[in-house]
Design a protein around this motif. Sequence first.
Motif, PDB file in Angstrom:
ATOM      1  N   ALA A 168     -37.361  14.387  59.661  1.00 40.53           N
ATOM      2  CA  ALA A 168     -37.788  15.555  59.587  1.00 40.53           C
ATOM      3  C   ALA A 168     -38.732  15.193  57.815  1.00 40.53           C
ATOM      4  O   ALA A 168     -39.941  15.750  57.363  1.00 40.53           O
ATOM      5  N   LEU A 169     -37.722  14.852  57.019  1.00 36.57           N
ATOM      6  CA  LEU A 169     -38.619  14.250  55.723  1.00 36.57           C
ATOM      7  C   LEU A 169     -39.387  13.630  56.073  1.00 36.57           C
ATOM      8  O   LEU A 169     -40.986  14.279  55.273  1.00 36.57           O
ATOM      9  N   ALA A 170     -39.843  12.444  56.712  1.00 36.18           N
ATOM     10  CA  ALA A 170     -41.544  11.795  57.084  1.00 36.18           C
ATOM     11  C   ALA A 170     -42.357  13.287  57.495  1.00 36.18           C
ATOM     12  O   ALA A 170     -43.654  12.977  57.871  1.00 36.18           O
ATOM     13  N   GLY A 171     -41.899  13.805  58.896  1.00 36.99           N
ATOM     14  CA  GLY A 171     -42.304  14.964  59.483  1.00 36.99           C
ATOM     15  C   GLY A 171     -43.220  15.245  59.042  1.00 36.99           C
ATOM     16  O   GLY A 171     -44.731  15.806  58.507  1.00 36.99           O
ATOM     17  N   GLU A 172     -42.576  15.811  57.798  1.00 40.13           N
ATOM     18  CA  GLU A 172     -42.613  17.356  56.556  1.00 40.13           C
ATOM     19  C   GLU A 172     -44.404  16.423  55.744  1.00 40.13           C
ATOM     20  O   GLU A 172     -45.776  16.052  55.000  1.00 40.13           O
ATOM     21  N   ALA A 173     -43.891  15.159  55.527  1.00 43.12           N
ATOM     22  CA  ALA A 173     -44.853  14.382  54.809  1.00 43.12           C
ATOM     23  C   ALA A 173     -45.712  14.032  55.781  1.00 43.12           C
ATOM     24  O   ALA A 173     -47.340  13.801  54.904  1.00 43.12           O
ATOM     25  N   GLU A 185     -45.799  22.690  52.019  1.00 44.72           N
ATOM     26  CA  GLU A 185     -45.526  21.651  52.366  1.00 44.72           C
ATOM     27  C   GLU A 185     -44.594  20.476  51.229  1.00 44.72           C
ATOM     28  O   GLU A 185     -44.002  19.774  52.092  1.00 44.72           O
ATOM     29  N   MET A 186     -44.827  20.355  50.093  1.00 41.25           N
ATOM     30  CA  MET A 186     -44.555  19.835  49.131  1.00 41.25           C
ATOM     31  C   MET A 186     -43.454  20.240  48.834  1.00 41.25           C
ATOM     32  O   MET A 186     -41.900  19.525  48.786  1.00 41.25           O
ATOM     33  N   ALA A 187     -42.546  21.251  49.819  1.00 44.42           N
ATOM     34  CA  ALA A 187     -41.511  22.255  48.945  1.00 44.42           C
ATOM     35  C   ALA A 187     -40.555  21.380  50.263  1.00 44.42           C
ATOM     36  O   ALA A 187     -39.106  21.401  49.769  1.00 44.42           O
ATOM     37  N   ASP A 188     -41.282  21.055  51.533  1.00 46.92           N
ATOM     38  CA  ASP A 188     -40.482  20.781  52.710  1.00 46.92           C
ATOM     39  C   ASP A 188     -39.728  19.799  52.199  1.00 46.92           C
ATOM     40  O   ASP A 188     -38.657  18.898  52.246  1.00 46.92           O
ATOM     41  N   VAL A 189     -41.544  18.218  51.853  1.00 43.89           N
ATOM     42  CA  VAL A 189     -40.493  17.491  51.102  1.00 43.89           C
ATOM     43  C   VAL A 189     -39.098  17.114  50.825  1.00 43.89           C
ATOM     44  O   VAL A 189     -37.761  16.492  50.934  1.00 43.89           O
ATOM     45  N   LEU A 190     -39.117  18.430  49.681  1.00 48.14           N
ATOM     46  CA  LEU A 190     -38.600  18.523  48.491  1.00 48.14           C
ATOM     47  C   LEU A 190     -37.329  18.970  49.510  1.00 48.14           C
ATOM     48  O   LEU A 190     -35.422  18.027  48.737  1.00 48.14           O
ATOM     49  N   ALA A 191     -37.366  20.029  50.373  1.00 46.80           N
ATOM     50  CA  ALA A 191     -36.342  19.986  50.812  1.00 46.80           C
ATOM     51  C   ALA A 191     -35.485  19.966  51.526  1.00 46.80           C
ATOM     52  O   ALA A 191     -33.663  19.038  51.384  1.00 46.80           O
ATOM     53  N   TYR A 192     -35.618  17.859  52.470  1.00 42.32           N
ATOM     54  CA  TYR A 192     -35.654  17.320  52.974  1.00 42.32           C
ATOM     55  C   TYR A 192     -34.801  15.892  52.539  1.00 42.32           C
ATOM     56  O   TYR A 192     -33.483  15.434  52.763  1.00 42.32           O
ATOM     57  N   LEU A 193     -35.288  15.455  51.225  1.00 46.71           N
ATOM     58  CA  LEU A 193     -35.128  14.898  50.445  1.00 46.71           C
ATOM     59  C   LEU A 193     -33.782  14.838  49.663  1.00 46.71           C
ATOM     60  O   LEU A 193     -33.127  14.597  49.612  1.00 46.71           O
ATOM     61  N   LEU A 194     -33.496  16.602  49.176  1.00 46.57           N
ATOM     62  CA  LEU A 194     -31.957  17.140  48.507  1.00 46.57           C
ATOM     63  C   LEU A 194     -31.186  16.929  49.397  1.00 46.57           C
ATOM     64  O   LEU A 194     -30.569  16.619  49.249  1.00 46.57           O
ATOM     65  N   ARG A 195     -31.514  17.270  50.738  1.00 45.08           N
ATOM     66  CA  ARG A 195     -30.166  17.582  52.038  1.00 45.08           C
ATOM     67  C   ARG A 195     -29.836  15.769  52.457  1.00 45.08           C
ATOM     68  O   ARG A 195     -28.534  15.703  52.007  1.00 45.08           O
ATOM     69  N   LEU A 249     -39.841  24.880  45.800  1.00 53.29           N
ATOM     70  CA  LEU A 249     -38.851  25.109  46.810  1.00 53.29           C
ATOM     71  C   LEU A 249     -38.320  26.598  46.744  1.00 53.29           C
ATOM     72  O   LEU A 249     -37.445  27.038  47.991  1.00 53.29           O
ATOM     73  N   THR A 250     -38.569  27.097  45.820  1.00 53.01           N
ATOM     74  CA  THR A 250     -36.847  28.135  45.596  1.00 53.01           C
ATOM     75  C   THR A 250     -38.014  29.510  46.789  1.00 53.01           C
ATOM     76  O   THR A 250     -37.260  29.787  47.193  1.00 53.01           O
ATOM     77  N   ASP A 251     -39.074  29.751  46.241  1.00 52.77           N
ATOM     78  CA  ASP A 251     -39.825  30.413  47.404  1.00 52.77           C
ATOM     79  C   ASP A 251     -39.875  30.242  48.960  1.00 52.77           C
ATOM     80  O   ASP A 251     -39.316  30.638  49.209  1.00 52.77           O
ATOM     81  N   LYS A 252     -39.876  28.429  49.149  1.00 56.62           N
ATOM     82  CA  LYS A 252     -39.637  28.217  50.822  1.00 56.62           C
ATOM     83  C   LYS A 252     -38.846  28.608  50.970  1.00 56.62           C
ATOM     84  O   LYS A 252     -38.437  28.840  52.200  1.00 56.62           O
TER      85      LYS A 252
END
Lengths: 121, 121, 121, 121
Positions: free
Chosen positions: A31-36, A67-77, B90-93
């Motif tokens: 998922a992280l790579a998909g968002e990248a 998209e940057m938030a999505d990358v961060l989200a999966y990296l944090l998860r 990310l908070t917003d997302k």
Amino acid sequence: MTVEELQQRLRQFAQERSWEQFHTPKNLVMALAGEAGELLELFQWLTPDESAEIMADPQTAVQVRHEMADVLAYLLRLADVLQVDLLSALTDKIAVNGAKYPAELARGTARKYDQLGKGDK
Amino acid sequence: MTVEELQQRLRQFAQERSWEQFHTPKNLVMALAGEAGELLELFQWLTPDESAEIMADPQTAVQVRHEMADVLAYLLRLADVLQVDLLSALTDKIAVNGAKYPAELARGTARKYDQLGKGDK
Amino acid sequence: MTVEELQQRLRQFAQERSWEQFHTPKNLVMALAGEAGELLELFQWLTPDESAEIMADPQTAVQVRHEMADVLAYLLRLADVLQVDLLSALTDKIAVNGAKYPAELARGTARKYDQLGKGDK
Amino acid sequence: MTVEELQQRLRQFAQERSWEQFHTPKNLVMALAGEAGELLELFQWLTPDESAEIMADPQTAVQVRHEMADVLAYLLRLADVLQVDLLSALTDKIAVNGAKYPAELARGTARKYDQLGKGDK
């Protein structure tokens, strides 16, 4: 919010939806790579100069931010599931890179560390 | 270190090596996706169960930690160059995703938001 | 159509739209990786067994086929622009891999070539 | 070799090493995206103009050729496992794209199809 708070929010978000079953490390890495990949698509036809101005268009700026938030989200998860302390991992990695890329040898070149100081290329 | 401190360290690291010329948003996005690709390679042949145990092998654990740090490094550099506040993005997302994936509809399914509540699939 | 005919069609497609200016190798590599990212998104939440059945759903099958075609399209364009003979490059690479992964050592293991024959892991 | 012959060689290569167990569609998609990531790494710090000259350096040319071959290898394996006829999938996709991107509207612009003909941007 802090990184820890965001990780807790994301964990809770997954729990409320019974999504832990999908959040194996393997799946999260995909998922992280998909968002990248989605981030790549926003930049792929831009010249480097245009890419530096990408936030000037409000609609595109929102997409980039998402998209940057999505990358961060999966990296944090992923870090949460694998119990990796991300910020400390990066602190360590910067020290490693400092040793691999001494400023005087690496200045102004994009060569890999094993090609530094080998004369002009 | 905090996210802001790490961003400052990475900025300084680039400045000391005259690497700002390479750190266009376009190039940073490519580097981020390249690091995501290295993360994929560590997980690609593992079963989901094996992926959950990946940190049990000390040598592989170091690699996973390093690749995750590299992804974060390029994401922070990109955010710095584009002047995006990542944590607030990310908070917003998360709020946006909360609206797109209501817990009662999204529970236990990996469907995309536009396929929720459409009966069994 | 053959690979060469497809490459010619894609070249003509780009010319008719004055897209050659966008088709630098750098941009094509980004587009290729972006399409690989879209393929990842179709598979990211599936178990390995579910992934083997992905073509059973007609709608998803169309998506998979389209994303695979997109990856091939950018790979063929890149090969055309760089004047790489793809099929012969792969023929050569299979020979290289055959030497790196001797059947008797590589049997049943997903280890990298530099870890083969090193005892149980 | 033809595409079909290469697919057969790759299938046999996997069989001889008992690697079919690893070649689920999910894993093959990850491997494909991982190889696309390696390709990105070869191009990430180059300007578009430099990227057009990448084959001038013999050592780098070999790497580019190998990474492109690796992408093709996993794409062909995936197509084989999913029983997708890749060349015919691309033929179909070109027709779809021709309808989405009429030459007169798409000329000289990198906009997505849903943004064509909407005035200057």
